[in-house]
Design an enzyme around this catalytic site. Sequence first.
Site, PDB file in Angstrom:
ATOM      1  N   ASP A 471       0.826  -1.208   0.000  1.00 33.65           N
ATOM      2  CA  ASP A 471       0.000   0.000   0.000  1.00 33.65           C
ATOM      3  C   ASP A 471       0.863   1.262   0.000  1.00 33.65           C
ATOM      4  OD1 ASP A 471      -2.336   1.489   0.098  1.00 33.65           O
ATOM      5  OD2 ASP A 471      -3.153   0.422   1.825  1.00 33.65           O
ATOM      6  N   ASP A 541     -10.901   2.121  -2.992  1.00 26.47           N
ATOM      7  CA  ASP A 541     -11.416   1.910  -1.636  1.00 26.47           C
ATOM      8  C   ASP A 541     -12.936   1.937  -1.625  1.00 26.47           C
ATOM      9  OD1 ASP A 541      -9.107   1.433  -0.287  1.00 26.47           O
ATOM     10  OD2 ASP A 541      -8.812   3.484   0.399  1.00 26.47           O
TER      11      ASP A 541
HETATM   12  C1  GLA Z   1      -5.788   2.044   2.340  1.00 26.96           C
HETATM   13  C2  GLA Z   1      -6.200   0.867   1.495  1.00 26.96           C
HETATM   14  C3  GLA Z   1      -7.233   0.038   2.231  1.00 26.96           C
HETATM   15  C4  GLA Z   1      -6.655  -0.415   3.557  1.00 26.96           C
HETATM   16  C5  GLA Z   1      -6.187   0.785   4.355  1.00 26.96           C
HETATM   17  C6  GLA Z   1      -5.457   0.362   5.619  1.00 26.96           C
HETATM   18  O1  GLA Z   1      -6.810   2.950   2.465  1.00 26.96           O
HETATM   19  O2  GLA Z   1      -6.681   1.282   0.264  1.00 26.96           O
HETATM   20  O3  GLA Z   1      -7.607  -1.069   1.452  1.00 26.96           O
HETATM   21  O4  GLA Z   1      -5.607  -1.304   3.320  1.00 26.96           O
HETATM   22  O5  GLA Z   1      -5.316   1.602   3.610  1.00 26.96           O
HETATM   23  O6  GLA Z   1      -5.012   1.434   6.333  1.00 26.96           O
END
Ligand code: GLA
Length: 719
Positions: A471, A541
């Site tokens: 990420d 997301d």
């Molecule tokens: C980001 C990702 C999510 C999750 C969060 C965790 O927003 O896109 O899928 O992994 O971080 O903090």
Amino acid sequence: MSIEFNAPARTWTLSGGGTSYVLHRDEENRLLHLYWGRRLPSDALRWDPADYFSFASLDLPVNILPHELPVCGSGWYGTPAVGIRTAGGDEVTDLRVVSATVDAGKPPLPGLPATYTETDEEAQTLSVLLRDSVTGLEVTALYTVFEASGAIARSLRLKNTGSSALTVTSLLSASVPLWRSDLDAVHLHGAWARERSIIRVPVVPGDLRIASARGASGHEENPFLALCEHRADEHSGCVWGASFVYSGSFQALCHVDNFGHARLSVGMNPEVFSWLLEPGETLASPEAVLVFSDAGFNGMSQQYHALYRDRLARGSWRDRSRPVLINNWEGTYFDFDEQRLLAIAEKASGIGVELFVLDDGWFGRRNSDNCSLGDWKVNLEKLPGGLTGLSAKIHDMGLRFGLWFEPEMVSPDSDLYRAHPDWCLHVDGRPRTEARQQLILDLSRPEVQDYIISAVSAVLSSSGVDYVKWDMNRNMTEAWSVSLPPERKKETQHRYMLGLYHVLETVTSAFPDLLFESCSGGGGRFDPGILHYMPQTWTSDDTDAVERLKLQYGTSLVYPASSMGAHVSAVPNHQTGRSTSLKMRSDVALSGNFGFELDLAKFSAEELAEAKEMVSRVKELRDLTRTGTFWRLLSPFEGRYTAWSFVSQDRKQVLLCAYQVLSVPNTAPLRVCLRGLLPDAWYEAKDGRRYLGAALMQQGITVSLRGDFSSSVMLLKAR
Ligand code: GLA
């Protein structure tokens, strides 16, 4: 032959699939662009200035010419493909062709992501060497044409063969004049949780520019721009696409000049990029991939999909069915312990899920998003048996084990930051701008790259991890590395990307059996550069099924279904508050890499039974959705229906997916015309009904969609 040199005409014709691209070396050794479009024989075109301008003009001849590699200072007034400032401070460059070679295959682009070939028969590469005699700047322009599709991968290699330093102020990997401007421009625009909506606007005189200066390709824009005929739609009309194989800041331009000629360009964003080239030093531009289609946008997308799925993505998972996963993020957020995770995993294993992914919150003291990034040590309070203990239990349930990391970041409240406060991007004497209470590690620095490689590798080699979600949750600020001298400070963002690519190359090569999925606050770095290292990306997301229709449809303009993570989440949906049926959520998610992102332990027995059926259906269909030809049929941007299909390579199977958002009373049932079938074959549906391929394509098939947020997924097989 893919690349032919016609000596009398002094032209190179690059042909593949249905496309040709023609370059000309004029009498003064300038490199001119003659053509990019439907396939032509190599003796079809000759350069005649009268074709281009047949009138008296007070404009400078150099400004009128269709340059392949425009440079500025001597009469060209557009954006230079290669802009150079000399040690003396002037910015005049004049590139002339010195020589050219044609080779089989495609050379690698060291340190940068790029498309590739597996055999020399798949492509040919033209390398044109150009030189500025005053500064000694040499530019090698590389053009690889892929035999099957006609896609053209381009990049530039710069070398300072002179005796004084040069500064690169502008670098465009492609800058192609089309001999017309009665065109529309199409790009992918968005925001966090609303990434990659399709935007279409008419081209107008002057500039259209999309760009990112964020240090990531970004949620807002995608490194892609296409021009198309006004009449072009999904299935017909000419489209010229330019995609930039890069994950950092970029720009894409359409400039229409005073002669009505549009120029399509992609490359580095000069607001946040320049590069010092000392004598003897070299610099490679990232790659641009150009795709022409005379069969509308589906024709363009299908070329990108095949190339990016099979010859950009790499690694042992490239050609494999992707595991059905469950990710605990929306199920638990930070509120979990081993027991809770195991309860979810147990249910997951019971319904046939294959991979359990532990998301954010397993390390340091991270119980919210305000600390511990950088401290990649397991939190033993939450997971008393450590990652090894947890992964062993997960493996015992017959599941693979996956883990979330955000390796490029550091929390100010972390042991890493306390030990190395200077390792983040910052400018001395200024506040360090935080986003989500975190700072970005300065990956332009080798010691930071080494730290990330060793910290991540230590976890991966000791904890039974089979999958990584990589990420990156914020954009750059104060991106002027303290480790660089003033004259190189503007190299920071690009050096960061080169550092990131080095880290990714090292980690993915050290763990070749792991499946890597990239993520950036959802789809904030969904680009071809990242796909070279990780074959799939978390699309957004936003997991709401209705919003996902637009997200997946828009993303498919360039990126294959095999690259999109798509999960079934809880209702009411956490991003939109909307409730949709499990069937609708699942029917949307099965068009990508299918997973769940909810607490399965909260499911009723009926819901679990339904989910189990879905998982077995996904397993039946996933090779077709991963490798089939994807057709966009009805757009969620245009009405209440969305439809797309996957057609197997032998064209004997088609999966039709159709969706309705809000239902309307007293309307005729939806009919969808399929594409790409065998006209003479009879296709049979599950209910035994048989349809002739030609009829399915010409008259279509009736799809029953009743109620708001309804869906239909239909598999037809030729008998
Ligand atoms: C980001 C990702 C999510 C999750 C969060 C965790 O927003 O896109 O899928 O992994 O971080 O903090």
